[in-house]
Design an enzyme around this catalytic site. Structure first.
Site, PDB file in Angstrom:
ATOM      1  N   GLU A 259       0.817  -1.225   0.000  1.00 36.88           N
ATOM      2  CA  GLU A 259       0.000   0.000   0.000  1.00 36.88           C
ATOM      3  C   GLU A 259       0.845   1.267   0.000  1.00 36.88           C
ATOM      4  O   GLU A 259       0.546   2.231  -0.711  1.00 36.88           O
ATOM      5  CB  GLU A 259      -0.954  -0.011   1.200  1.00 36.88           C
ATOM      6  N   HIS A 328      -9.210  -5.360  11.164  1.00 41.37           N
ATOM      7  CA  HIS A 328      -9.842  -5.202   9.861  1.00 41.37           C
ATOM      8  C   HIS A 328     -11.242  -4.621   9.970  1.00 41.37           C
ATOM      9  O   HIS A 328     -12.035  -4.741   9.031  1.00 41.37           O
ATOM     10  CB  HIS A 328      -9.900  -6.545   9.129  1.00 41.37           C
TER      11      HIS A 328
END
Length: 526
Positions: A259, A328
């Site tokens: 990322e 998450h």
């Protein structure tokens, strides 16, 4: 709260019946806690006053000796500004006490009858909160006397912050000095999102996002999509279905699992004049790239003196899904909304998703576009118009109502809309506001609704501390305090890391029942 009118010596000080809110006309003097002859120090609780909503303790600011009680305890219907007692200063005696100089119904200052003030302030009384035709009341129309607003502190007793018991409701505190509430009509003609007669089609949120990207890529050759699994696999959540086949590998780009790396590539491409759409498999993973998002994308235009532009969209699922645990499941709405230099959007419906993603891709600023995995498969109506675009920074009143305002965004709207439907069966008419954009925040739409309903409940899945709800509550207090008939309540995710176990995960998230309970509390229903 005492309104004490200072007289030239040797005239003692009159203690007047306080106005505990702009809408209060009268109240009950339920109990004296000091007797004639007692010394009074600043901070002493002198009396208790009851309104239709609560019993208030009244603390003194001035010191002296209670010379005479003019209104006995238990007296009901005592008009605001009626002299209720005489306070003697040092050197004054009972012999100095004359007939009250401010008769019942007269003004504290300015020479205008207090009844006129009460009429203006109490115009809403007798009309159900938020009913059609309810007149506005602002500080400009009903100015609390300066000596009244500073003479005491009212308290409703201890209780948790942001909580309200329906069994022990609390009235709003007296107005303080500060900026006047925003002036705006309670009812403004709403511009519809789509013109009347527009053809509508059923579409999932997933399909709406895909169509928005496809339409903008057809419109502008500088727009491209990049991210993990967006091309060959057609997106981890199948949002980019068909895009590789139509636009090819140069405009739909699979990236490595890094990322920080591919976000930096996207920001650099935007600096060079391209218009990337960077997809994160989840915004939880975007924490690896938050330096690129905040320090590079959001700040470079300002730090370059406007020379370097960064037209880029960061999009992907945000918040809780189902049993993916603490790492998450986080909602980053308040994280990103905190930072100037970019826009933050969190859509609810397929119409929101399509119209706002197209607007985000066209916007010259960096845009954080927070989706939700649970919403991807939900179906809504969307205009059958390839150029349908919604304005960024404009909230939508999803349901009109008169009794209470419920404000939410993203998946929080599912709780708000379900609660509003159940509340209607209980005789409570809730107005539901869908924020859609979190930065800039359309607080004007919220204020207009609160000025009509006089009550506010906010709903979101994020943690309560420093949340979007916190910001809304503060701004409503700052700009519409005089219109609140109850404290603002918020329904949020619990202040704990998200559990993995399904039963605990359910308890950690908001529920429709919690929204209904909050609405009942602010409307004083049981």
């Amino acid at each position: 709260m005492f309104a004490a009118t200072e007289k030239d010596p040797p005239m003692p000080t009159e203690i007047l019946m306080p106005a505990l809110s702009p809408t209060m006309e009268e109240g009950k003097l339920s109990k004296w806690l000091k007797s004639v002859g007692d010394d009074v120090a600043a901070g002493d609780v002198i009396a208790e006053i009851e309104t239709d909503k609560a019993t208030m303790e009244v603390e003194a600011v001035d010191e002296g000796r209670l010379g005479k009680i003019l209104v006995e305890e238990g007296t009901e219907g005592v008009a605001v500004n009626t002299p209720i007692a005489i306070l003697l200063a040092e050197g004054e005696s009972e012999a100095d006490i004359a007939a009250p100089s401010t008769p019942k119904g007269s003004a504290v200052h300015g020479g205008e009858p207090a009844d006129d003030v009460a009429d203006a302030a109490g115009a809403r009384r007798g009309t159900p909160a938020g009913a059609a035709g309810t007149p506005d009341v602002t500080r400009a129309e009903v100015e609390a006397p300066d000596d009244t607003s500073q003479a005491a502190i009212t308290r409703a007793g201890p209780g948790p912050t942001g909580s309200l018991s329906a069994d022990a409701p609390r009235a709003p505190a007296a107005p303080r000095s500060g900026p006047a509430p925003a002036e705006m009509p309670d009812e403004q003609p709403e511009e519809p999102d789509v013109p009347k007669g527009t053809e509508m089609v059923q579409m999932t949120v997933r399909e709406a996002l895909r169509d928005a990207m496809a339409e903008e890529m057809r419109r502008d050759g500088d727009v491209f999509l990049m991210g993990e699994e967006v091309a060959e696999y057609e997106g981890a959540y199948k949002v980019s279905q068909g895009l590789l086949a139509e636009f090819g590998a140069k405009r739909v780009i699979d990236t490595p699992i890094t990322e920080h790396g591919f976000t930096g590539v996207g920001v650099g491409a935007a600096f060079a004049g391209l218009k990337p759409v960077v997809e994160f498999m989840t915004f939880n993973f975007a924490m690896q790239a938050i330096d690129q998002i905040i320090n590079s994308a959001a700040k470079t235009h300002y730090m370059s003196g406007g020379f370097i532009k960064c037209q880029i969209v960061f999009r992907g699922p945000n918040g809780a899904a189902a049993r993916v645990a603490a790492q998450h499941s986080q909602d980053y709405s308040a994280w990103y909304a905190h930072v100037p230099g970019h826009r933050v959007i969190q859509p609810y419906s397929a119409m929101d998703a399509k119209g706002l993603l197209k607007a985000a891709i066209r916007d010259p600023n960096p845009v954080i576009f927070l989706e939700n995995e649970i919403l991807y498969g939900q179906t809504f109506e969307v205009p059958a118009n390839s150029d349908f675009v919604l304005p960024i920074g404009k909230a939508k009143v999803e349901k009109k109502g008169r009794d209470v305002t419920i404000v939410s965004f993203g998946i929080g709207m599912t709780y708000a809309m379900k609660a509003a439907a159940e509340l209607a069966g209980m005789g409570i008419d809730a107005e539901v506001v869908n924020l859609r954009t979190l930065r800039p925040l359309d607080i004007d739409t919220v204020i207009r609704s609160v000025r009509k309903t006089n009550r506010l409940v906010t709903v979101e899945e994020a943690f309560p501390t420093c949340s979007i709800s916190s910001e809304i509550g503060y701004q409503v207090m700052e700009k519409a305090f005089d219109h609140l008939d109850a404290p603002v309540l918020r329904v949020t995710g619990k202040d704990v890391p998200m559990p993995y176990a399904a039963n605990l995960e359910k308890l950690a998230l908001p529920s429709v029942a919690e929204v209904i309970d909050a609405v009942k509390a602010v409307t004083y229903r049981t």
